[in-house]
Design a protein around this motif. Sequence first.
Motif, PDB file in Angstrom:
ATOM      1  N   SER A 180      27.201  68.318 -21.009  1.00 26.74           N
ATOM      2  CA  SER A 180      26.102  67.353 -21.019  1.00 26.74           C
ATOM      3  C   SER A 180      25.028  67.727 -19.991  1.00 26.74           C
ATOM      4  N   GLN A 181      25.236  67.341 -18.736  1.00 28.93           N
ATOM      5  CA  GLN A 181      24.258  67.598 -17.691  1.00 28.93           C
ATOM      6  C   GLN A 181      24.768  68.677 -16.738  1.00 28.93           C
ATOM      7  N   GLN A 182      23.980  69.704 -16.592  1.00 28.90           N
ATOM      8  CA  GLN A 182      24.357  70.796 -15.693  1.00 28.90           C
ATOM      9  C   GLN A 182      23.678  70.572 -14.341  1.00 28.90           C
ATOM     10  N   HIS A 183      24.299  69.689 -13.569  1.00 28.56           N
ATOM     11  CA  HIS A 183      23.785  69.352 -12.246  1.00 28.56           C
ATOM     12  C   HIS A 183      24.742  69.877 -11.181  1.00 28.56           C
ATOM     13  N   VAL A 184      24.172  70.281 -10.058  1.00 31.13           N
ATOM     14  CA  VAL A 184      24.979  70.752  -8.939  1.00 31.13           C
ATOM     15  C   VAL A 184      24.323  70.276  -7.646  1.00 31.13           C
ATOM     16  N   ALA A 185      25.142  70.007  -6.638  1.00 31.48           N
ATOM     17  CA  ALA A 185      24.633  69.532  -5.350  1.00 31.48           C
ATOM     18  C   ALA A 185      24.229  70.704  -4.473  1.00 31.48           C
ATOM     19  N   LEU A 186      23.209  70.481  -3.664  1.00 28.58           N
ATOM     20  CA  LEU A 186      22.761  71.453  -2.673  1.00 28.58           C
ATOM     21  C   LEU A 186      22.719  70.758  -1.319  1.00 28.58           C
ATOM     22  N   VAL A 187      23.415  71.316  -0.328  1.00 30.27           N
ATOM     23  CA  VAL A 187      23.476  70.742   1.013  1.00 30.27           C
ATOM     24  C   VAL A 187      22.637  71.599   1.963  1.00 30.27           C
ATOM     25  N   VAL A 188      21.716  70.932   2.676  1.00 31.23           N
ATOM     26  CA  VAL A 188      20.814  71.629   3.595  1.00 31.23           C
ATOM     27  C   VAL A 188      20.831  70.910   4.943  1.00 31.23           C
ATOM     28  N   GLY A 189      20.835  71.644   6.024  1.00 29.33           N
ATOM     29  CA  GLY A 189      20.789  71.050   7.353  1.00 29.33           C
ATOM     30  C   GLY A 189      19.463  70.333   7.592  1.00 29.33           C
ATOM     31  N   VAL A 190      19.532  69.164   8.225  1.00 27.71           N
ATOM     32  CA  VAL A 190      18.329  68.392   8.502  1.00 27.71           C
ATOM     33  C   VAL A 190      17.373  69.178   9.394  1.00 27.71           C
ATOM     34  N   ARG A 191      17.911  69.853  10.369  1.00 26.94           N
ATOM     35  CA  ARG A 191      17.053  70.653  11.248  1.00 26.94           C
ATOM     36  C   ARG A 191      16.347  71.767  10.472  1.00 26.94           C
ATOM     37  N   ASP A 209      28.868  81.901  -2.520  1.00 24.91           N
ATOM     38  CA  ASP A 209      29.750  80.737  -2.655  1.00 24.91           C
ATOM     39  C   ASP A 209      30.229  80.223  -1.304  1.00 24.91           C
ATOM     40  N   THR A 210      30.442  81.116  -0.343  1.00 25.77           N
ATOM     41  CA  THR A 210      30.998  80.726   0.950  1.00 25.77           C
ATOM     42  C   THR A 210      29.994  80.008   1.843  1.00 25.77           C
ATOM     43  N   GLU A 211      28.743  79.908   1.411  1.00 23.62           N
ATOM     44  CA  GLU A 211      27.717  79.281   2.247  1.00 23.62           C
ATOM     45  C   GLU A 211      27.655  77.764   2.070  1.00 23.62           C
ATOM     46  N   GLY A 212      28.417  77.222   1.147  1.00 25.02           N
ATOM     47  CA  GLY A 212      28.370  75.788   0.890  1.00 25.02           C
ATOM     48  C   GLY A 212      29.702  75.106   1.122  1.00 25.02           C
ATOM     49  N   PRO A 213      29.670  73.793   1.319  1.00 23.37           N
ATOM     50  CA  PRO A 213      30.912  73.024   1.455  1.00 23.37           C
ATOM     51  C   PRO A 213      31.570  72.864   0.093  1.00 23.37           C
ATOM     52  N   PRO A 214      32.766  72.310   0.027  1.00 24.52           N
ATOM     53  CA  PRO A 214      33.449  72.145  -1.259  1.00 24.52           C
ATOM     54  C   PRO A 214      32.626  71.309  -2.231  1.00 24.52           C
ATOM     55  N   GLY A 215      32.441  71.821  -3.438  1.00 22.02           N
ATOM     56  CA  GLY A 215      31.756  71.070  -4.485  1.00 22.02           C
ATOM     57  C   GLY A 215      30.243  71.121  -4.424  1.00 22.02           C
ATOM     58  N   ALA A 216      29.670  71.975  -3.585  1.00 22.61           N
ATOM     59  CA  ALA A 216      28.214  72.021  -3.460  1.00 22.61           C
ATOM     60  C   ALA A 216      27.754  73.406  -3.055  1.00 22.61           C
ATOM     61  N   LEU A 217      26.516  73.710  -3.397  1.00 20.49           N
ATOM     62  CA  LEU A 217      25.882  74.923  -2.894  1.00 20.49           C
ATOM     63  C   LEU A 217      25.380  74.658  -1.486  1.00 20.49           C
ATOM     64  N   GLY A 218      25.284  75.716  -0.699  1.00 21.50           N
ATOM     65  CA  GLY A 218      24.822  75.551   0.675  1.00 21.50           C
ATOM     66  C   GLY A 218      23.810  76.610   1.046  1.00 21.50           C
ATOM     67  N   ILE A 219      23.217  76.435   2.211  1.00 22.26           N
ATOM     68  CA  ILE A 219      22.233  77.377   2.728  1.00 22.26           C
ATOM     69  C   ILE A 219      22.839  78.112   3.912  1.00 22.26           C
ATOM     70  N   GLY A 220      22.838  79.434   3.813  1.00 19.54           N
ATOM     71  CA  GLY A 220      23.370  80.267   4.879  1.00 19.54           C
ATOM     72  C   GLY A 220      22.386  81.356   5.252  1.00 19.54           C
ATOM     73  N   PRO A 221      22.778  82.235   6.160  1.00 20.32           N
ATOM     74  CA  PRO A 221      21.865  83.291   6.608  1.00 20.32           C
ATOM     75  C   PRO A 221      21.495  84.289   5.518  1.00 20.32           C
ATOM     76  N   ARG A 222      22.284  84.338   4.444  1.00 20.08           N
ATOM     77  CA  ARG A 222      21.997  85.274   3.359  1.00 20.08           C
ATOM     78  C   ARG A 222      21.348  84.598   2.166  1.00 20.08           C
ATOM     79  N   SER A 223      21.047  83.325   2.274  1.00 21.00           N
ATOM     80  CA  SER A 223      20.446  82.591   1.165  1.00 21.00           C
ATOM     81  C   SER A 223      18.960  82.900   1.045  1.00 21.00           C
ATOM     82  N   ILE A 224      18.450  82.747  -0.159  1.00 24.22           N
ATOM     83  CA  ILE A 224      17.017  82.844  -0.425  1.00 24.22           C
ATOM     84  C   ILE A 224      16.633  81.655  -1.295  1.00 24.22           C
TER      85      ILE A 224
END
Length: 217
Positions: free
Chosen positions: A146-157, A178-193
């Motif tokens: 149905s809906q292809q939604h995914v969470a993205l977690v970003v630091g407030v700072r 994959d290792t840049e995010g918490p369980p169940g979400a994408l995350g932002i790390g030093p290698r992200s773009i």
Amino acid sequence: MRAGGVGVWKFIVALLSRNFSMEGFPEPARINHVMKTTDSECGKCKIGTKRLNLNKFCKRDYVIMAKVIARDTNTASESTKSNTNTNNPYGSSSSNNNNNNNSIRKSNSNSNNNNEVAKFTLSIQKVFKRSPNQSSPLAVALRRSSQQHVALVVGVRDLECRCPKVKVNRSYLILGRDTEGPPGALGIGPRSIVIEWRDEWHRRLRKFQRQAAETCQ
């Protein structure tokens, strides 16, 4: 003459006092501006680089185009969304969680921002590279009919530093691991773009897809 002299001195004292109060002390608005995160504190942002090449494409687990459709108004500490996996930058052990909680209590409001994260909801529009991990948040989202939604977690700072620049109702090209995010979400790390989407990138990314089969290891 004495009365006139006294009047002149009162006028000079009043004028000097007025200038001192305006220039000697910053106004409240200026104080608040100083308290905000400055460019010197943020440093250079590498997440928003617009230099895309095949090497960067190969070294990321996934490459997607996604639209930000919502932002959770509540912020949370990174420890509340962390994983016990020590290889995950968001993860920590229980003892580390306790130490983090104690340090957060002792820190001021500015340092609290370093530990707070914001959660966005992404609508996946195009997939240029899939994560090989079938249990990754992206792989799970793509299996939904149905809906292809995914969470993205970003630091407030990071958001305050505009690294990355993320706004609701905007589409972005996201390359990450994959290792840049918490369980169940994408995350932002030093290698992200994370960069705002441009239509001219579509042809280049399709070219990377074809080359990746022979080049990426």
